[in-house]
Scaffold this active site. Structure first.
Site, mmCIF file in Angstrom:
data_model
loop_
_atom_site.group_PDB
_atom_site.id
_atom_site.type_symbol
_atom_site.label_atom_id
_atom_site.label_comp_id
_atom_site.label_asym_id
_atom_site.label_seq_id
_atom_site.Cartn_x
_atom_site.Cartn_y
_atom_site.Cartn_z
ATOM 1 N N LYS A 100 0.867 -1.185 0.000
ATOM 2 C CA LYS A 100 0.000 0.000 0.000
ATOM 3 C C LYS A 100 0.900 1.230 0.000
ATOM 4 C CE LYS A 100 -3.757 2.253 2.557
ATOM 5 N NZ LYS A 100 -4.635 2.175 3.751
ATOM 6 N N ARG A 123 -10.560 10.293 1.395
ATOM 7 C CA ARG A 123 -10.507 11.009 2.673
ATOM 8 C C ARG A 123 -11.749 11.864 2.881
ATOM 9 N NH1 ARG A 123 -3.944 11.956 2.363
ATOM 10 N NH2 ARG A 123 -3.479 9.745 2.709
ATOM 11 N N SER A 136 -9.874 5.656 -5.001
ATOM 12 C CA SER A 136 -10.792 6.772 -5.240
ATOM 13 C C SER A 136 -10.266 7.765 -6.265
ATOM 14 C CB SER A 136 -11.071 7.491 -3.920
ATOM 15 O OG SER A 136 -9.863 7.988 -3.351
ATOM 16 N N LYS A 182 -2.056 -1.607 -3.697
ATOM 17 C CA LYS A 182 -2.921 -0.431 -3.684
ATOM 18 C C LYS A 182 -2.047 0.821 -3.743
ATOM 19 C CE LYS A 182 -6.351 1.862 -0.722
ATOM 20 N NZ LYS A 182 -7.059 1.848 0.569
ATOM 21 N N GLU A 222 7.146 -6.965 1.290
ATOM 22 C CA GLU A 222 6.021 -6.870 2.224
ATOM 23 C C GLU A 222 5.016 -7.991 1.982
ATOM 24 O OE1 GLU A 222 5.407 -4.965 4.756
ATOM 25 O OE2 GLU A 222 6.535 -3.096 4.570
ATOM 26 N N ARG A 232 1.240 9.866 5.743
ATOM 27 C CA ARG A 232 1.444 8.510 6.250
ATOM 28 C C ARG A 232 2.692 7.875 5.672
ATOM 29 N NH1 ARG A 232 -4.885 7.717 5.224
ATOM 30 N NH2 ARG A 232 -5.629 8.401 7.269
#
Length: 327
Positions: free
Chosen positions: A197, A207, A275, A249, A234, A218
């Site tokens: 991600k 958001r 989105s 993602k 990961e 982040r």
């Protein structure tokens, strides 16, 4: 005059031949619909940056998941938007919290007709908008966050979620949640790891959808957009810890990572068409700059071609209808 020795155009000559020769196929069961349910509303509330997408009330959520079952899409991923937030996201593991109540309602509505999935992350529930518990210096405390994730995962499993979508990008989150689930007898509950991600620019409309309280970014826990091998690492770690499915993602900006992850793991690989990807196509189509249906279906096929076994997409219902019309 010389003539071509090879004529690959023969495989493209008619619609029937093109259908027969197609290498990549998309079916409704490979689509998962992300859905937002907001506490305290009685009617669905439109999301301005995501035309056609709403924050659901409990009643409209039930109707929407019934339609999802009718269209035979693979699943729904639920996100909760609470009225009250705090520093540790207490609403996330509250049995009466909006996400857990919504999960119970959806399971009661559709049962196993679709795979009911829940987002397991604290960002919607914290008053600071980060995906974990903060230390005094403002940094996310990885291990304290794992304790909150295990509590949240157990609450979601008790509410009936069939699959927990671990999206917080904390080290060790899969192992911690898997161990907690197994200890409580939830050995059949699936774990979907958002393994790769990335911290990028494509999450803005989301958001708005969850009324995020985030200040800052982040980047200390989500992946750097320049790193491809790290995404594979990961995913491998998450599989080792017990992930049933791994995710990349966003989708379209990271098709190379998706293909590499697919080649590296022996579990299903999913992708999230986020989105920002949705909003770009909708905005361009609204101006008449692109063919909306064509762009939607081409983008979904591209994600499948890169290796995704299933796709989270806000177009899941619409694409499923189109696919069924083509049968």
């Amino acid at each position: 005059m010389s003539f071509p020795e090879h004529r690959p155009r023969r495989l493209r000559r008619t619609p029937a031949v093109r259908r027969l020769a197609r290498e990549t196929h998309l079916v409704p069961s490979q689509l998962v619909l992300p859905m937002f349910v907001r506490e305290g509303i009685t009617e669905p509330s439109p999301i301005g940056s995501m035309p056609g997408i709403v924050q659901h009330s409990m009643d409209s959520l039930r109707r929407a998941v019934a339609e999802a079952a009718e269209q035979r899409i693979g699943g729904v991923m639920l996100f909760g938007v609470p009225e009250v937030r705090d520093a540790v996201g207490s609403g996330a593991d509250d049995p009466n919290g909006i996400l857990n109540r919504a999960t119970e309602a959806v399971v009661a509505e559709v049962g196993d007709a679709v795979v009911v999935q829940t987002d397991l992350c604290l960002d919607e529930f914290t008053d600071h908008g980060h995906c974990g518990v903060l230390r005094a210096d403002g940094a996310v405390d990885n291990d304290a966050t794992l304790e909150r994730y295990t509590a949240m995962g157990l609450a979601q499993a008790r509410a009936g979620s069939a699959m927990l979508g671990l999206s917080g990008m904390m080290d060790g989150q899969v192992g911690a949640v898997r161990e907690a689930l197994d200890a409580e007898g939830f050995t059949d509950t699936l774990v979907l790891a958002y393994s790769a991600k990335y911290a990028g620019a494509f999450y803005g409309p989301f958001r708005e959808a969850v009324d995020s309280q985030l200040k800052g970014d982040r980047r200390s826990y989500q992946l750097d957009p320049g790193n491809g091998r790290e995404g594979v690492r990961e995913a491998l770690l998450d599989v080792e810890e017990g992930a049933d499915i791994v995710m990349v993602k966003p989708a379209l900006p990271y098709l190379d990572v998706l293909a590499d992850v697919k080649a590296s793991v022996d579990v299903p690989v999913w992708a999230y068409q986020v989105s920002g990807e949705y909003a770009m196509v909708e905005a361009a189509a609204a101006h008449g700059w692109i063919d909306r249906r064509g762009a939607i279906m081409e983008s979904l096929l591209g994600i499948r071609r890169a290796g995704a076994d299933a796709i989270l997409t806000y177009w899941a219902l619409e694409a499923a209808r189109w696919l069924r019309e083509e049968l």
